[in-house]
Design a protein around this motif. Structure first.
Motif, short mmCIF file in Angstrom:
data_model
loop_
_atom_site.label_atom_id
_atom_site.label_comp_id
_atom_site.label_asym_id
_atom_site.label_seq_id
_atom_site.Cartn_x
_atom_site.Cartn_y
_atom_site.Cartn_z
N GLN A 337 0.88 -1.11 0.12
CA GLN A 337 -0.26 -0.50 -0.57
C GLN A 337 1.01 1.45 0.23
OE1 GLN A 337 -3.67 -1.92 0.15
NE2 GLN A 337 -3.00 -0.40 -0.30
N GLN A 428 -5.91 -1.72 -1.41
CA GLN A 428 -6.87 -0.42 -0.82
C GLN A 428 -6.28 0.82 -2.13
OE1 GLN A 428 -9.90 -0.04 0.85
NE2 GLN A 428 -9.49 -2.02 1.63
N HIS A 429 -7.36 1.37 -1.90
CA HIS A 429 -6.95 3.02 -3.53
C HIS A 429 -7.78 3.45 -3.76
CE1 HIS A 429 -10.35 1.45 -6.56
NE2 HIS A 429 -10.43 0.65 -5.83
N ASP A 431 -9.33 6.78 -2.77
CA ASP A 431 -9.50 7.60 -1.20
C ASP A 431 -10.16 6.52 -0.32
OD1 ASP A 431 -12.66 7.10 -3.14
OD2 ASP A 431 -13.15 9.21 -2.25
N ASN A 432 -9.87 4.99 -0.91
CA ASN A 432 -10.84 3.94 -0.18
C ASN A 432 -12.47 4.17 -0.56
OD1 ASN A 432 -8.12 3.49 0.46
ND2 ASN A 432 -8.30 4.58 2.68
N PRO A 436 -12.19 -3.06 -2.61
CA PRO A 436 -10.43 -3.05 -2.89
C PRO A 436 -11.26 -4.29 -4.19
CG PRO A 436 -11.27 -4.55 -1.45
CD PRO A 436 -12.39 -3.52 -1.30
#
Length: 487
Positions: A337, A428-429, A431-432, A436
């Motif tokens: 991450q 996660q990517h 702004d979450n 995912p």
């Protein structure tokens, strides 16, 4: 000779020299610029009036030039265009070229330097030039299996032959149909191109080799490799594994999947941490290893470099400014991450290097090129990019990855009678706020590797927020592995 005659002769000589210099400049120095000028219709007629060579997979042409009754003489035709588009690219009057069509243009058009004998023969005999055929490394069964298994989900699949770097499958969705861009109806082709450019899903961009996303827990393979290569850890080393981990210098607590605890004792072996994909253990481990060791290991696996396969891939990254990384950023990198970004080809290269005893091979998708007489004029030679890890580390990682599939987070990749090594990932990517991305990477057979695979399914695919790499991505990888091994 009187003065007037001498002056006239001098003027004629100057004019002759000026004409000679001008002609030489146009024919030699300015030739490329004039030929490539988009306003040069003669260049377009010469280019599209050529019987361009086919692109071949498994002995069958997946792209060919077919005669048409218009001023261009030939039009590009793409069999199963959407399936192979991320590889072949397009060849268009309106939008130019991409993919293999661009990278191998000189051979396909018959203008490559290696074809000079054929070009001279064509001039002497007055024959029309004919392009060469470009044979790809793709396994058609593996390609179709990847396409079918991915289904309507957005994502990508890459399969490699670990010992050579040959790309056996490369699928990206959503994709496009190159036939729409190859149309000689320029208004129609232009509209198709504009529609693709304006599509928010970017179908013209290959998710397999050019779209970068956080790799999530698949990057724990790199973290584990860095630990083993340091000489301070073995698979049996006991590391901290708290229920939650507070990132250094922050008040941010990071937990494990579904808020579970990895070990009641708060510690576990490195092998066990990889098997169940324990986040808290790897956050602390990455912090202990430090940014320099982590970045060095990532670079040995190919991060930070582009690859010409033959079209150019994006460079996956560990961090654009390693020296400025804070400890909490390093800790997050341990679970793939933070600043870590990769495409499936890069993740497949990590598994392939482990499968190949630690040696990383350069990926490629063109096997050979044959001229119009079917003689081989160019053949790709395998190329080692160096040693990513020692043979001992590769062996230890293989055993640990086998346990992931046998009894850990990747059991959905199990194949009866075949030992499979693998690693799942959930990333996660943005702004979450969105579900995912889910990943799986691995290779098989673990004791005699024939294929390494990486899969990403964007935002959990059909399962959305309920998805995991083991539930969604692992079965896709399994289908591709089976296609290669049964082929």
């Amino acid at each position: 000779m009187n003065t007037t005659t001498r002056r006239l002769a001098g003027i004629v000589m100057v004019m002759f020299l000026a004409l000679l210099v001008s002609t030489t400049w146009i024919q030699f120095f300015a030739a490329d610029r004039l030929n490539n000028d988009p306003r040069n219709a003669r260049a377009l007629y010469a280019q599209f009036g050529t019987d361009r060579g086919p692109i071949v997979v498994g002995g069958e042409a997946i792209v060919d030039s077919v005669p048409v009754d218009d001023e261009w003489n030939y039009q590009r035709e793409y069999a199963q265009g959407r399936l192979y588009a991320p590889l072949t690219g397009y060849y268009s009057l309106v939008s130019g070229t991409s993919g293999i069509e661009r990278a191998e243009n000189d051979f396909l058009a018959g203008s490559a330097d290696a074809l000079w004998v054929e070009r001279v023969q064509n001039i002497l005999t007055g024959s029309d030039p004919q392009g060469s055929s470009v044979e790809l490394t793709i396994d058609p069964e593996a390609q179709q299996a990847a396409w079918d298994a991915l289904g309507d989900q957005r994502g990508a699949v890459v399969a490699l032959e670990p010992s050579t770097g040959r790309i056996l499958a490369l699928v990206s969705k959503p994709t496009f149909d190159p036939n729409d861009l190859a149309s000689h109806d320029t208004a129609e082709a232009n509209q198709a191109y504009l529609d693709l450019l304006n599509d928010e899903d970017d179908p013209l961009l290959s998710r397999a080799s050019n779209t970068l996303e956080p790799p999530g827990s698949t990057f724990k393979l790199v973290t584990t490799a860095a630990a083993l290569e340091s000489g301070e850890y073995t698979a049996d080393s006991v590391i901290d594994a708290p229920s939650t981990y507070t990132l250094t210098g922050t008040s941010t607590d990071v937990g494990n999947f579904a808020g579970t605890s990895c070990a009641s004792a708060g510690e576990m072996t490195l092998a066990e941490a990889l098997r169940i994909s324990c986040n808290t253990a790897y956050l602390g481990l990455a912090g202990e290893l430090g940014a320099e060791a982590m970045n060095e290991q990532a670079e040995k696996f190919g991060f930070g470099s582009t690859h010409d396969i033959p079209f150019t891939t994006s460079a996956s990254q560990y961090d654009p400014d390693v020296d400025a990384m804070s400890t909490d950023q390093v800790e997050l990198s341990g679970i793939g991450q933070g600043s870590v970004l990769a495409h499936p080809l890069q993740v497949a290269m990590v598994s392939a290097a482990i499968a190949n005893g630690g040696e990383l091979m350069e990926p490629y998708s063109v096997d050979r090129v044959r001229d119009a007489e079917l003689e081989v004029v160019e053949e790709t030679r395998t190329n080692s990019l160096g040693r990513a890890v020692s043979t001992e580390t590769a062996s230890a990682l293989t055993d640990m990855m086998v346990s992931v599939v046998e009894s850990g987070s990747g059991t959905s990749a199990q194949i009866s009678g075949v030992p499979v090594a693998g690693k799942t990932g959930t990333a996660q990517h943005g702004d979450n706020s969105a579900p995912p991305h889910v990943w799986f990477t691995g290779f098989a057979p673990a004791d005699d590797p024939q294929v390494a695979v990486a899969v990403i399914v964007d935002e959990g695919g059909a399962l959305g927020g309920e998805a995991t790499g083991g539930r969604v991505a692992a079965p896709i990888a399994k289908a591709v592995i089976e296609a290669v091994l049964n082929g």
